[in-house]
Design an enzyme around this catalytic site. Structure first.
Site, PDB file in Angstrom:
ATOM      1  N   LYS A 179      93.912  59.973  83.293  1.00  0.00           N
ATOM      2  CA  LYS A 179      93.908  61.371  82.864  1.00  0.00           C
ATOM      3  C   LYS A 179      95.197  62.092  83.221  1.00  0.00           C
ATOM      4  O   LYS A 179      95.654  62.936  82.465  1.00  0.00           O
ATOM      5  CB  LYS A 179      92.650  62.103  83.335  1.00  0.00           C
ATOM      6  CG  LYS A 179      92.599  62.491  84.761  1.00  0.00           C
ATOM      7  CD  LYS A 179      91.298  63.195  85.077  1.00  0.00           C
ATOM      8  CE  LYS A 179      91.033  63.192  86.561  1.00  0.00           C
ATOM      9  NZ  LYS A 179      92.120  63.719  87.399  1.00  0.00           N
ATOM     10  N   ARG A 187      98.472  51.271  90.983  1.00  0.00           N
ATOM     11  CA  ARG A 187      99.178  52.530  90.670  1.00  0.00           C
ATOM     12  C   ARG A 187     100.292  52.840  91.687  1.00  0.00           C
ATOM     13  O   ARG A 187     100.098  52.694  92.893  1.00  0.00           O
ATOM     14  CB  ARG A 187      98.166  53.688  90.663  1.00  0.00           C
ATOM     15  CG  ARG A 187      98.814  55.050  90.471  1.00  0.00           C
ATOM     16  CD  ARG A 187      97.855  56.082  90.005  1.00  0.00           C
ATOM     17  NE  ARG A 187      96.860  56.486  90.983  1.00  0.00           N
ATOM     18  CZ  ARG A 187      95.880  57.351  90.728  1.00  0.00           C
ATOM     19  NH1 ARG A 187      95.775  57.876  89.512  1.00  0.00           N
ATOM     20  NH2 ARG A 187      95.017  57.682  91.658  1.00  0.00           N
ATOM     21  N   ARG A 231      85.997  58.415  96.557  1.00  0.00           N
ATOM     22  CA  ARG A 231      86.282  59.282  95.406  1.00  0.00           C
ATOM     23  C   ARG A 231      85.401  58.951  94.208  1.00  0.00           C
ATOM     24  O   ARG A 231      84.960  59.847  93.493  1.00  0.00           O
ATOM     25  CB  ARG A 231      87.771  59.194  95.036  1.00  0.00           C
ATOM     26  CG  ARG A 231      88.616  60.034  95.981  1.00  0.00           C
ATOM     27  CD  ARG A 231      90.049  60.079  95.569  1.00  0.00           C
ATOM     28  NE  ARG A 231      90.726  58.833  95.826  1.00  0.00           N
ATOM     29  CZ  ARG A 231      91.825  58.432  95.195  1.00  0.00           C
ATOM     30  NH1 ARG A 231      92.339  59.164  94.241  1.00  0.00           N
ATOM     31  NH2 ARG A 231      92.399  57.306  95.523  1.00  0.00           N
ATOM     32  N   ARG A 233     100.159  56.032  96.450  1.00  0.00           N
ATOM     33  CA  ARG A 233      99.560  57.245  97.020  1.00  0.00           C
ATOM     34  C   ARG A 233      98.763  56.899  98.266  1.00  0.00           C
ATOM     35  O   ARG A 233      98.094  55.879  98.313  1.00  0.00           O
ATOM     36  CB  ARG A 233      98.625  57.887  95.987  1.00  0.00           C
ATOM     37  CG  ARG A 233      99.268  59.052  95.262  1.00  0.00           C
ATOM     38  CD  ARG A 233      98.446  59.506  94.107  1.00  0.00           C
ATOM     39  NE  ARG A 233      97.106  59.952  94.455  1.00  0.00           N
ATOM     40  CZ  ARG A 233      96.295  60.595  93.611  1.00  0.00           C
ATOM     41  NH1 ARG A 233      96.702  60.866  92.386  1.00  0.00           N
ATOM     42  NH2 ARG A 233      95.093  60.966  93.979  1.00  0.00           N
ATOM     43  N   ARG A 244      85.631  70.075  89.367  1.00  0.00           N
ATOM     44  CA  ARG A 244      85.056  68.818  89.843  1.00  0.00           C
ATOM     45  C   ARG A 244      83.623  69.023  90.293  1.00  0.00           C
ATOM     46  O   ARG A 244      82.968  68.062  90.689  1.00  0.00           O
ATOM     47  CB  ARG A 244      85.871  68.296  91.017  1.00  0.00           C
ATOM     48  CG  ARG A 244      86.885  67.213  90.638  1.00  0.00           C
ATOM     49  CD  ARG A 244      87.666  66.898  91.880  1.00  0.00           C
ATOM     50  NE  ARG A 244      88.291  65.641  91.969  1.00  0.00           N
ATOM     51  CZ  ARG A 244      89.578  65.396  91.729  1.00  0.00           C
ATOM     52  NH1 ARG A 244      90.352  66.323  91.217  1.00  0.00           N
ATOM     53  NH2 ARG A 244      90.073  64.216  91.981  1.00  0.00           N
TER      54      ARG A 244
HETATM   55  P1  AMP Z   1      93.629  64.106  92.158  1.00  0.00           P
HETATM   56  O1  AMP Z   1      95.116  64.032  92.149  1.00  0.00           O
HETATM   57  O2  AMP Z   1      93.067  64.943  91.050  1.00  0.00           O
HETATM   58  O3  AMP Z   1      93.020  62.739  92.249  1.00  0.00           O
HETATM   59  O4  AMP Z   1      93.204  64.885  93.519  1.00  0.00           O
HETATM   60  C1  AMP Z   1      93.534  64.343  94.781  1.00  0.00           C
HETATM   61  C2  AMP Z   1      92.612  64.924  95.831  1.00  0.00           C
HETATM   62  O5  AMP Z   1      92.780  66.351  95.897  1.00  0.00           O
HETATM   63  C3  AMP Z   1      91.119  64.725  95.587  1.00  0.00           C
HETATM   64  O6  AMP Z   1      90.660  63.451  96.011  1.00  0.00           O
HETATM   65  C4  AMP Z   1      90.540  65.868  96.420  1.00  0.00           C
HETATM   66  O7  AMP Z   1      90.600  65.578  97.808  1.00  0.00           O
HETATM   67  C5  AMP Z   1      91.543  67.005  96.160  1.00  0.00           C
HETATM   68  N1  AMP Z   1      91.171  67.792  94.956  1.00  0.00           N
HETATM   69  C6  AMP Z   1      91.878  67.888  93.786  1.00  0.00           C
HETATM   70  N2  AMP Z   1      91.260  68.687  92.908  1.00  0.00           N
HETATM   71  C7  AMP Z   1      90.125  69.101  93.515  1.00  0.00           C
HETATM   72  C8  AMP Z   1      89.034  69.924  93.095  1.00  0.00           C
HETATM   73  N3  AMP Z   1      88.992  70.480  91.866  1.00  0.00           N
HETATM   74  N4  AMP Z   1      88.025  70.140  93.984  1.00  0.00           N
HETATM   75  C9  AMP Z   1      88.041  69.608  95.211  1.00  0.00           C
HETATM   76  N5  AMP Z   1      89.024  68.799  95.669  1.00  0.00           N
HETATM   77  C10 AMP Z   1      90.071  68.549  94.839  1.00  0.00           C
END
Ligand code: AMP
Length: 221
Positions: free
Chosen positions: A17, A130, A173, A162, A93
């Site tokens: 995404k 990744r 996750r 990462r 989320r």
């Molecule tokens: P992502 O890059 O979208 O995978 O986000 C990395 C991490 O940031 C996630 O595993 C959460 O710990 C935090 N995070 C990002 N977006 C959200 C959200 N909308 N709600 C809660 N935690 C978030």
């Protein structure tokens, strides 16, 4: 110039995404708003939010809804966003975040929530391979590395794995996705705002499917 768009993209970790959101943002000329990128920027700048977020993110857990939505709310008020729209990546989320987003946008509404559907086995392989530029966020993989190993093709930044792309964090996750985010599929479905797109296949094909779904949703009924 095209008319802009208000879009939410939902998908598991590793569904592709992030990459598709960047492409959509170029296609529609609207800002890409990634809550994960905003949080990672706070972590690397050592802000108060970054200090709070780091250990939660490394473990793969979600941050509190109100912290996320305060951050997103500020971004939605910026002029280019309120005028042309956005590609929202990684948010909402939870149902509570979706409700807050709906009220923040009112009287405007989303055009669509796109669910990028990818089987879990494929996602696990994508996450293990990744690699991401720590400066500009360009995504690579061990199957498709940068030209000079470890150096970003776009900006010369360091290309790294990462910190939260470990097996343990990924499992947390994926469980968070099933428990907290998957209910949004019905939530957007009930509002007639959901398009499920097959996210398996070459990036260009997936992008074409997403754009076809968006354009179909924008046709006058
Ligand atoms: P992502 O890059 O979208 O995978 O986000 C990395 C991490 O940031 C996630 O595993 C959460 O710990 C935090 N995070 C990002 N977006 C959200 C959200 N909308 N709600 C809660 N935690 C978030």
């Amino acid at each position: 110039m095209n008319q802009g768009v208000r879009l939410v993209v939902l998908g598991k970790q590793g569904s592709g995404k992030g990459t598709q959101c960047v492409r959509l943002s170029h296609h529609y000329a609207v800002p890409h708003i990634s809550t994960g990128d905003m949080l990672r920027a706070n972590v690397s700048q050592g802000t108060e939010l970054g200090l709070l977020a780091k250990s939660i993110m490394d473990a793969g857990n979600l941050l509190p809804d109100t912290i996320i939505m305060d951050m997103v709310g500020e971004r939605l008020k910026e002029r280019n966003v309120s005028a042309r729209g956005f590609i929202l990546d990684g948010c909402p989320r939870t149902i509570f975040q979706a409700e807050l987003l709906e009220s923040m946008l009112a009287p405007k509404v989303l055009d669509l929530a796109v669910l990028l559907d990818v089987p879990t086995e494929l996602v696990l392989d994508r996450i293990a391979s990744r690699r991401v530029c720590s400066d500009c966020g360009t995504i690579y993989s061990t199957h498709k590395p940068p030209v000079v190993p470890g150096i970003c093709n776009t900006c010369g930044g360091a290309v790294l794995q990462r910190k939260d792309d470990t097996v343990e964090s990924v499992q947390v996750r994926l469980a968070a996705f099933e428990a907290e985010t998957a209910p949004l599929i019905d939530w957007y479905g009930e509002r007639g705002l959901l398009a499920t797109v097959n996210g398996d296949g070459p990036e260009d094909d997936v992008m074409e499917r997403i754009i076809a779904a968006i354009e179909a949703a924008r046709q006058p009924q």
